[in-house]
Design an enzyme around this catalytic site. Structure first.
Site, PDB file in Angstrom:
ATOM      1  N   SER A  25       0.829  -1.198   0.000  1.00 49.69           N
ATOM      2  CA  SER A  25       0.000   0.000   0.000  1.00 49.69           C
ATOM      3  C   SER A  25       0.872   1.260   0.000  1.00 49.69           C
ATOM      4  O   SER A  25       1.585   1.502  -0.978  1.00 49.69           O
ATOM      5  CB  SER A  25      -0.957  -0.038   1.200  1.00 49.69           C
ATOM      6  OG  SER A  25      -1.976   0.915   1.071  1.00 49.69           O
ATOM      7  N   ASP A  70     -10.294  -4.015  -4.252  1.00 53.12           N
ATOM      8  CA  ASP A  70      -9.476  -2.971  -3.650  1.00 53.12           C
ATOM      9  C   ASP A  70      -9.603  -1.698  -4.471  1.00 53.12           C
ATOM     10  O   ASP A  70      -9.422  -1.731  -5.694  1.00 53.12           O
ATOM     11  CB  ASP A  70      -8.010  -3.444  -3.626  1.00 53.12           C
ATOM     12  CG  ASP A  70      -7.054  -2.461  -2.978  1.00 53.12           C
ATOM     13  OD1 ASP A  70      -7.475  -1.364  -2.572  1.00 53.12           O
ATOM     14  OD2 ASP A  70      -5.863  -2.811  -2.872  1.00 53.12           O
ATOM     15  N   HIS A 121      -8.134  -5.118   0.027  1.00 52.34           N
ATOM     16  CA  HIS A 121      -6.934  -4.394   0.436  1.00 52.34           C
ATOM     17  C   HIS A 121      -6.533  -4.829   1.855  1.00 52.34           C
ATOM     18  O   HIS A 121      -7.385  -5.023   2.719  1.00 52.34           O
ATOM     19  CB  HIS A 121      -7.203  -2.890   0.423  1.00 52.34           C
ATOM     20  CG  HIS A 121      -5.984  -2.065   0.609  1.00 52.34           C
ATOM     21  ND1 HIS A 121      -5.175  -1.690  -0.438  1.00 52.34           N
ATOM     22  CD2 HIS A 121      -5.424  -1.522   1.723  1.00 52.34           C
ATOM     23  CE1 HIS A 121      -4.178  -0.965   0.015  1.00 52.34           C
ATOM     24  NE2 HIS A 121      -4.295  -0.852   1.334  1.00 52.34           N
TER      25      HIS A 121
END
Length: 315
Positions: free
Chosen positions: A161, A256, A286
Site C-alpha cells: 500500500s 481494492d 486491500h
C-alpha cells in the site's frame, strides 16, 4: 466473487461498527493510530521463527530512523540479498511491529535478509517526510552494505500500500538522480496515483475495508493543502519515463480501490520493457497481505512474492 474469508472479516467489522466501535476515520489521529496498530499486530499470523533479528537505527533527514533486520532461518550470516521493506498504513499508521510476522515470513520464504524501516508518519510529519526517510534508508544501507550484511547490487525495496508507493518512488528517484538503483521492487497493492480517478475507486470505495472516507482521512493528514497531486512522489504512475527501472513484482487485490492503479503501473513497466510479474488475487480485499490471521490468501501471496524475489536473486 468475494472470497468467503474476506466476506466473513468484513461482516465482523460491520458488526463491530453496529455495536458502537468507532471507525478509524472518525478518530483523532493519535488515538486512531494506537488502536489500529494493535489490531494490525493481532491480525497477522503467528510470527515464525527466523535465524536472527537485530534492531537498530540509522541517520535520517529528520532524525534517527529505526529498523529491524531479519536473517532467514537456516541461512548463515554473510553477504545476503536484502529486501528493504516499507510497511503500509496510509502514511499515518503502521510500524515495525504491525508487519513483523509478514517480514519474518518473507525472509524465510525468500532466503533473503529483510530490513523493515520505521519511517516518519503524518500528521506529525506530512509529505514528503516518508519518502525522504525511505530514500535515506535505502541510500544508507546501499552505501554501507557490508555493515548490513549485504551486497550493494543485491538490495531490493518493497512494501504494501503506502509502502508499495514508497518503494516505487525510491526506484524512480534513484533513476532520476543517476545513482545506484535497487535491484528489484516488490509492490504490494501500491498507491500510484493520488488523483484517485480509476474505476476501482468508484467500484470499491465503500464496504471493502479501505473506503474512500478512510483514504480521505489518510490524505488529509499526509498531503498539505495545495500540494500538486501530480508530484511523482505522490503519483509515480504519472512518471513520463519508466524505462530502465528495476525488475518488479506487482500484486493487486480484486476488491481494492487501489486495484486499477496498481495494474496500470505494472502495465507501464511491462510496456517499457521492465521485467515485471503482475498478479491479481481476484476474491480478496486491500490489506490481505498482512491480515494473515484471517485471510489465508495473504499467506499464499507472501509466499508468491517471496518466491519471485528468490528467483530473481537465485536463492
Amino acid at each position: 466473487m468475494l472470497d468467503a474469508e474476506a466476506r466473513f472479516l468484513l461482516d465482523l467489522m460491520d458488526q463491530a461498527a453496529k455495536e458502537g466501535r468507532p471507525k478509524l476515520q472518525t478518530m483523532p489521529y493519535d488515538k486512531g493510530r494506537a488502536a489500529v496498530d494493535k489490531m494490525s499486530e493481532d491480525s497477522e499470523a503467528d510470527p515464525p521463527e527466523v535465524g536472527e533479528t537485530v534492531d537498530g537505527s540509522l541517520a535520517g533527514p529528520g532524525g534517527a530512523i529505526r529498523y529491524r533486520r531479519y536473517r532467514p532461518l537456516g541461512v548463515e550470516p554473510g553477504s545476503l540479498p536484502t529486501l528493504i521493506y516499507y510497511h503500509g498504513g496510509g502514511f499515518v499508521i503502521g510500524n515495525i511491529e504491525t508487519h513483523d510476522s509478514t517480514c519474518r515470513r518473507l525472509a524465510n520464504r525468500s532466503r533473503c535478509q529483510v530490513i523493515s524501516i520505521d519511517y516518519r508518519l503524518a500528521p506529525e510529519h506530512p509529505f514528503p517526510a516518508s519518502t525522504d526517510d525511505a530514500l535515506a534508508a535505502f541510500r544508507h544501507i546501499r552505501d554501507n552494505a557490508e555493515a548490513f550484511g549485504t551486497d550493494s547490487k543485491r538490495i531490493a525495496v518493497g512494501g504494501d500500500s503506502a509502502g508499495g508507493a514508497i518503494s516505487a518512488v525510491v526506484c524512480q528517484a534513484c533513476k532520476q538522480n543517476g545513482e545506484g538503483m535497487p535491484a528489484f521492487q516488490m509492490l504490494i497493492y501500491p498507491a500510484t496515483d493520488s488523483r484517485r480517478q480509476s474505476e476501482s475507486h468508484k467500484l470499491f470505495g465503500d464496504g471493502y475495508f479501505l473506503t474512500q472516507e478512510l483514504i480521505d482521512w489518510f490524505w488529509k493528514a499526509y498531503i498539505p493543502a495545495g500540494t500538486d497531486l501530480a508530484d511523482l512522489r505522490l503519483s509515480p504512475l504519472l512518471a513520463p519515463d519508466v524505462t530502465g527501472l528495476p525488475p518488479a513484482f506487482v500484486l493487486t487485490a480484486g476488491f481494492d480501490p487501489l486495484r486499477d492503479e496498481g495494474r496500470a503501473y505494472a502495465n507501464r513497466l511491462i510496456d517499457a520493457g521492465v521485467k515485471t510479474t503482475y498478479v491479481n488475487y481476484p476474491g480478496t480485499i486491500h490489506g490481505f497481505f498482512s491480515l494473515t490471521r484471517f485471510l489465508k490468501q495473504g499467506l499464499k501471496a507472501n509466499d508468491e512474492a517471496a518466491a519471485v524475489m528468490a528467483a530473481h536473486f537465485g536463492t
